[in-house]
Scaffold this active site. Structure first.
Site, mmCIF file in Angstrom:
data_model
loop_
_atom_site.group_PDB
_atom_site.id
_atom_site.type_symbol
_atom_site.label_atom_id
_atom_site.label_comp_id
_atom_site.label_asym_id
_atom_site.label_seq_id
_atom_site.Cartn_x
_atom_site.Cartn_y
_atom_site.Cartn_z
ATOM 1 N N TYR A 154 0.826 -1.195 0.000
ATOM 2 C CA TYR A 154 0.000 0.000 0.000
ATOM 3 C C TYR A 154 0.871 1.260 0.000
ATOM 4 O O TYR A 154 1.970 1.244 -0.546
ATOM 5 C CB TYR A 154 -1.048 -0.069 1.131
ATOM 6 C CG TYR A 154 -2.231 0.744 0.727
ATOM 7 C CD1 TYR A 154 -3.055 0.328 -0.318
ATOM 8 C CD2 TYR A 154 -2.454 1.975 1.295
ATOM 9 C CE1 TYR A 154 -4.079 1.132 -0.784
ATOM 10 C CE2 TYR A 154 -3.489 2.777 0.829
ATOM 11 C CZ TYR A 154 -4.292 2.358 -0.206
ATOM 12 O OH TYR A 154 -5.286 3.150 -0.667
ATOM 13 N N ARG A 207 -9.107 11.353 -7.463
ATOM 14 C CA ARG A 207 -8.126 11.942 -6.542
ATOM 15 C C ARG A 207 -7.369 10.808 -5.860
ATOM 16 O O ARG A 207 -7.628 10.456 -4.715
ATOM 17 C CB ARG A 207 -8.856 12.818 -5.511
ATOM 18 C CG ARG A 207 -7.966 13.790 -4.798
ATOM 19 C CD ARG A 207 -8.035 13.629 -3.275
ATOM 20 N NE ARG A 207 -7.467 12.353 -2.869
ATOM 21 C CZ ARG A 207 -7.618 11.808 -1.666
ATOM 22 N NH1 ARG A 207 -8.327 12.376 -0.756
ATOM 23 N NH2 ARG A 207 -7.040 10.645 -1.360
ATOM 24 N N LYS A 225 -6.287 -1.616 -0.698
ATOM 25 C CA LYS A 225 -7.001 -1.406 0.579
ATOM 26 C C LYS A 225 -7.688 -2.688 1.011
ATOM 27 O O LYS A 225 -7.723 -3.018 2.189
ATOM 28 C CB LYS A 225 -8.023 -0.275 0.454
ATOM 29 C CG LYS A 225 -7.366 1.048 0.766
ATOM 30 C CD LYS A 225 -7.906 1.929 1.829
ATOM 31 C CE LYS A 225 -6.767 2.763 2.390
ATOM 32 N NZ LYS A 225 -6.931 4.188 2.307
ATOM 33 N N GLU A 297 -13.418 5.555 -1.818
ATOM 34 C CA GLU A 297 -11.995 5.847 -1.635
ATOM 35 C C GLU A 297 -11.487 6.712 -2.780
ATOM 36 O O GLU A 297 -11.713 6.397 -3.956
ATOM 37 C CB GLU A 297 -11.218 4.523 -1.598
ATOM 38 C CG GLU A 297 -9.765 4.638 -1.221
ATOM 39 C CD GLU A 297 -9.516 4.868 0.273
ATOM 40 O OE1 GLU A 297 -10.103 4.140 1.088
ATOM 41 O OE2 GLU A 297 -8.722 5.763 0.600
ATOM 42 N N ASP A 298 -10.834 7.789 -2.437
ATOM 43 C CA ASP A 298 -10.139 8.637 -3.398
ATOM 44 C C ASP A 298 -11.028 9.202 -4.515
ATOM 45 O O ASP A 298 -10.643 9.257 -5.679
ATOM 46 C CB ASP A 298 -8.902 7.911 -3.958
ATOM 47 C CG ASP A 298 -7.840 7.724 -2.865
ATOM 48 O OD1 ASP A 298 -8.131 8.033 -1.691
ATOM 49 O OD2 ASP A 298 -6.732 7.277 -3.177
ATOM 50 N N ASP A 320 -13.437 6.660 3.385
ATOM 51 C CA ASP A 320 -12.177 6.485 4.104
ATOM 52 C C ASP A 320 -11.393 7.783 4.209
ATOM 53 O O ASP A 320 -10.717 8.032 5.204
ATOM 54 C CB ASP A 320 -11.348 5.429 3.375
ATOM 55 C CG ASP A 320 -10.195 4.963 4.237
ATOM 56 O OD1 ASP A 320 -10.357 4.927 5.472
ATOM 57 O OD2 ASP A 320 -9.141 4.631 3.689
ATOM 58 N N ASP A 321 -11.478 8.607 3.191
ATOM 59 C CA ASP A 321 -10.671 9.832 3.199
ATOM 60 C C ASP A 321 -11.247 10.887 4.135
ATOM 61 O O ASP A 321 -10.524 11.717 4.663
ATOM 62 C CB ASP A 321 -10.544 10.369 1.774
ATOM 63 C CG ASP A 321 -9.950 9.305 0.874
ATOM 64 O OD1 ASP A 321 -8.785 8.950 1.087
ATOM 65 O OD2 ASP A 321 -10.672 8.777 0.007
ATOM 66 N N ASN A 462 -0.096 12.057 0.875
ATOM 67 C CA ASN A 462 0.543 10.854 0.333
ATOM 68 C C ASN A 462 0.638 10.915 -1.184
ATOM 69 O O ASN A 462 -0.150 11.614 -1.807
ATOM 70 C CB ASN A 462 -0.305 9.626 0.698
ATOM 71 C CG ASN A 462 -0.396 9.435 2.182
ATOM 72 O OD1 ASN A 462 0.594 9.494 2.883
ATOM 73 N ND2 ASN A 462 -1.613 9.209 2.664
HETATM 74 O O1 LIG Z 1 -4.668 5.513 1.213
HETATM 75 C C1 LIG Z 1 -3.841 6.091 1.909
HETATM 76 O O2 LIG Z 1 -2.676 5.780 2.008
HETATM 77 C C2 LIG Z 1 -4.350 7.239 2.674
HETATM 78 C C3 LIG Z 1 -5.461 7.756 1.927
HETATM 79 O O3 LIG Z 1 -6.587 7.306 2.025
HETATM 80 C C4 LIG Z 1 -5.171 8.747 0.913
HETATM 81 O O4 LIG Z 1 -4.083 9.343 0.898
HETATM 82 O O5 LIG Z 1 -6.054 8.932 0.085
HETATM 83 MG MG LIG Z 2 -7.620 7.446 0.206
#
Ligand SMILES: O=C([O-])CC(=O)C(=O)O
Ligand SMILES: [Mg+2]
Length: 508
Positions: A154, A207, A225, A297-298, A320-321, A462
Site C-alpha cells: 500500500y 483523486r 485497501k 476511496e479517493d 475512508d478519506d 501521500n
Molecule cells: O490511502 C492512503 O494511504 C491514505 C489515503 O486514504 C489517501 O491518501 O487517500
Molecule cells: Mg484514500
C-alpha cells in the site's frame, strides 16, 4: 465442492480466514456459503472444482510445495510437483528472501501482486526469481511482516503502481464499471466470480492519494485497501470486491498515452455521473444485500461529500478519506498529547488543506473536544483554523466557500498564506492535508517552532512525494523539538547525536 475445500483445509498450516474472524457487523456466514439476504437475486452458477494442474494455477487454493502427501494423492497432483514437501514457514522464509533482494519498491510490489493473484506482470522486471501464485502465502507474508510489507502493498508504493498501472498489469484484479456499462451494472456485478461479498472498496480514480486524477488506473487503490481488510481485519479475500468506476479522466497525459487502459474521454459530470453512481449503488444492494459495506476511496472533494450524504441513509457506506483519516488522526493527536501536554481543548489547530481529509479531521476533533468540555460544537470549532489555496478560511469568504468549508469560516481578517496564518493564529498543532508536497517550508516550521516548545507537526499527504515536509526537515528546522508524524513513512533520522523515530498516521 465443500468436501474439496474441507480436504484442502485439512493439514493446512495457513492463515485463519474463517468466518469467525470477519469484521464485526459483517454477515454471519459459513465458509464460502454466506448470503447477504435470503431472498436476494442469485445468479444460477456452476462451480467447477480445481484439481491437478489447474489447482496449482489457482491462486485461491494453490499451496505449491506445501501440499501434503495426502493432498497430492487426493487432488491429482502426483508428479506435478517435485517430491519434497515443505512447510509454509519455509516457503515464507524463501519468499521473503526473494522479495528483499529487489532494490526498487515497485519490483517488490509486483512480486507481491504476482503472489496474490498471478497477474502477469512484465517478467523482465522479476526474472531473478520465479514467483508462484499462492494467495494464502501472500496474506501469511503480509500478516507476519506488516511493517515491512505494508509500505510495499500500500502507501507509498501503491501510488507509483497506479501511475504505471496500465503498463504493469495485463490482467484485471477487480471489477471495472465504465460508462459503457450503463444500464447493465447488475449484470456486470454478476460477472465477478464471487457472490458473497461483504466489503466493496470503490474509487472513480479522480483523486488518487495526493497524485490527482489517474482515471481507471486508480484500481490499485481498492485492490490494495482490500488486501489490508484481509491481512489486518481478518476478512476472507473472497468477501472483498475492488471496483473502479470509469467515467473518463481529465488527465491529458493519460488520454494521450497509448497504454492507457480506461475510457478515452473527459470525465462525465452532473446528471450523467450521478445516474451511473445511482445505478451502481442500487445494483450493489440488489446483488449483495443491504449489509454490504461500500467504502468510497479517493473520490474528488466535489463528489465525495455528496455521495456520502446521499447514500448514508440508504446504504452502509463509509468514506475512508473523510471518516477513516479523521479517526486515525484524532487517535494520533490524542497519543501525542502525552508528549506535548494539555487536553485537546487546550490546543489550537491549523490545517493546510480543507478538503475531505482536512475538514473530516477538523470536525472529529471539534466533536471530541465538545464531548470532553461539554461545550457546543459551534464553540469548539473555533479552536480549529483551516487554510486552503486561497488563504485562511475566514468569515468574509463565506459566500464563495464550498459547503464543507463553511463551518470553518471564523471571524478574522483575510490572511493570504500559510506562513502568515501560522504567525497570527499561533497554532500548537499544524496539520497538512492538502495533497501538495513541500508546503511546510523552513520558514513555516521555524515559525511554528518559535511559538511552541514542542510543536505537533503532521504532514499527512501521500505518497512520500506529496508529503508537506519530510521527517528530516521537520526535525532539522525545529532543532529537534517537533513531534512529527506523517501519512507516508519516513526512516528514523539522526540529528545531533540523537535518533528520532517519527510516527505514521495513515488510514491504511
Ligand atoms: O490511502 C492512503 O494511504 C491514505 C489515503 O486514504 C489517501 O491518501 O487517500
Ligand atoms: Mg484514500
Amino acid at each position: 465442492m465443500e468436501s474439496t475445500l474441507k480436504a484442502l483445509r485439512e493439514g493446512e498450516s495457513v492463515l485463519d480466514l474463517s468466518p469467525r474472524s470477519t469484521v464485526s457487523g459483517g454477515v454471519e456466514d459459513v465458509y464460502g456459503e454466506d448470503r447477504a439476504t435470503e431472498d436476494q437475486l442469485v445468479t444460477p452458477w456452476s462451480f467447477s472444482v480445481a484439481s491437478g494442474y489447474t489447482l496449482l494455477r489457482d491462486p485461491q487454493y494453490n499451496k505449491g510445495l506445501a501440499f501434503t502427501e495426502k493432498e497430492r494423492d487426493a487432488h491429482y497432483l502426483r508428479g506435478l510437483l517435485p517430491p519434497t514437501v515443505v512447510s509454509q514457514q519455509l516457503q515464507e522464509k524463501q519468499l521473503m528472501n526473494n522479495i528483499r533482494q529487489y532494490q526498487v519498491p515497485l519490483q517488490k510490489y509486483m512480486a507481491m501482486m504476482e503472489l496474490q493473484a498471478g497477474f502477469s506482470t512484465h517478467h523482465d522486471k522479476i526474472t531473478q526469481h520465479e514467483i508462484e501464485t499462492n494467495e494464502r502465502l501472500f496474506y501469511k507474508l503480509l500478516v507476519d511482516n506488516v511493517e515491512e510489507l505494508l509500505p510495499i502493498v500500500y502507501t507509498p508504493t501503491v501510488g507509483e503502481a497506479c501511475q504505471k498501472y496500465g503498463s504493469i498489469f495485463k490482467r484485471p484484479q477487480g471489477l471495472y464499471i465504465s460508462l459503457k456499462e450503463k444500464g447493465k451494472i447488475l449484470e456486470v456485478l454478476k460477472n465477478w466470480p464471487e457472490r458473497s461479498i461483504q466489503v466493496i472498496v470503490v474509487t472513480d480514480g479522480e483523486r488518487i492519494l495526493g497524485l490527482g486524477d489517474l482515471g481507471c488506473q486508480g484500481m490499485g487503490i481498492p485492490v490494495g485497501k482490500l488486501a489490508l481488510y484481509t491481512a489486518l481485519g481478518g476478512l476472507r479475500p473472497s468477501a472483498c470486491l475492488p471496483i473502479t468506476i470509469d467515467v473518463g479522466t481529465n488527465n491529458e497525459n493519460l488520454l494521450n498515452d497509448e497504454c492507457y487502459i480506461g475510457l478515452r474521454q473527459k470525465r462525465a459530470t452532473g446528471q450523467e455521473y450521478s445516474e451511473l453512481l445511482s445505478e451502481f449503488m442500487a445494483a450493489v444492494k440488489q446483488n449483495y444485500g443491504e449489509k454490504v459495506l461500500v467504502q468510497f476511496e479517493d473520490f474528488a472533494n466535489h463528489n465525495a461529500f455528496e455521495l456520502l450524504a446521499k447514500y448514508g441513509t440508504s446504504h452502509l457506506v463509509f468514506n475512508d478519506d473523510i471518516q477513516g483519516t479523521a479517526s486515525v488522526v484524532l487517535a494520533g493527536v490524542v497519543a501525542a498529547l502525552k508528549l506535548i501536554g494539555g487536553t485537546l481543548a487546550d490546543h489550537t489547530f491549523l490545517f493546510l488543506g480543507a478538503g475531505e481529509a482536512g475538514t473530516g479531521i477538523a470536525e472529529l476533533i471539534a466533536l471530541e473536544m465538545s464531548k470532553q468540555t461539554k461545550k457546543p460544537i459551534e464553540e469548539t470549532r473555533k479552536k480549529i483554523w483551516l487554510v486552503d489555496s486561497k488563504g485562511l478560511i475566514v468569515g468574509s469568504r463565506q459566500n464563495s466557500l464550498q459547503h464543507f468549508k463553511k463551518p470553518w469560516a471564523h471571524d478574522h481578517e483575510p490572511v493570504g498564506t500559510l506562513l502568515e496564518a501560522v504567525k497570527v493564529i499561533k497554532p500548537t498543532v499544524l496539520i497538512g492535508s492538502s495533497g501538495v508536497g513541500k508546503t511546510f517550508t523552513k520558514e513555516v516550521i521555524e515559525a511554528v517552532s518559535s511559538i511552541n516548545e514542542k510543536p505537533l507537526v503532521m504532514a499527512l499527504s501521500n505518497p512520500t512525494s506529496q508529503s508537506e515536509c519530510t521527517a528530516e526537515e521537520a526535525y532539522q528546522w525545529s532543532e529537534g523539538r517537533a513531534i512529527f508524524a506523517s501519512g507516508s513513512p519516513f526512516d528514523p533520522f539522526e540529528y545531533k547525536g540523537k535518533v528520532y523515530y517519527s510516527g505514521q498516521v495513515l488510514n491504511w
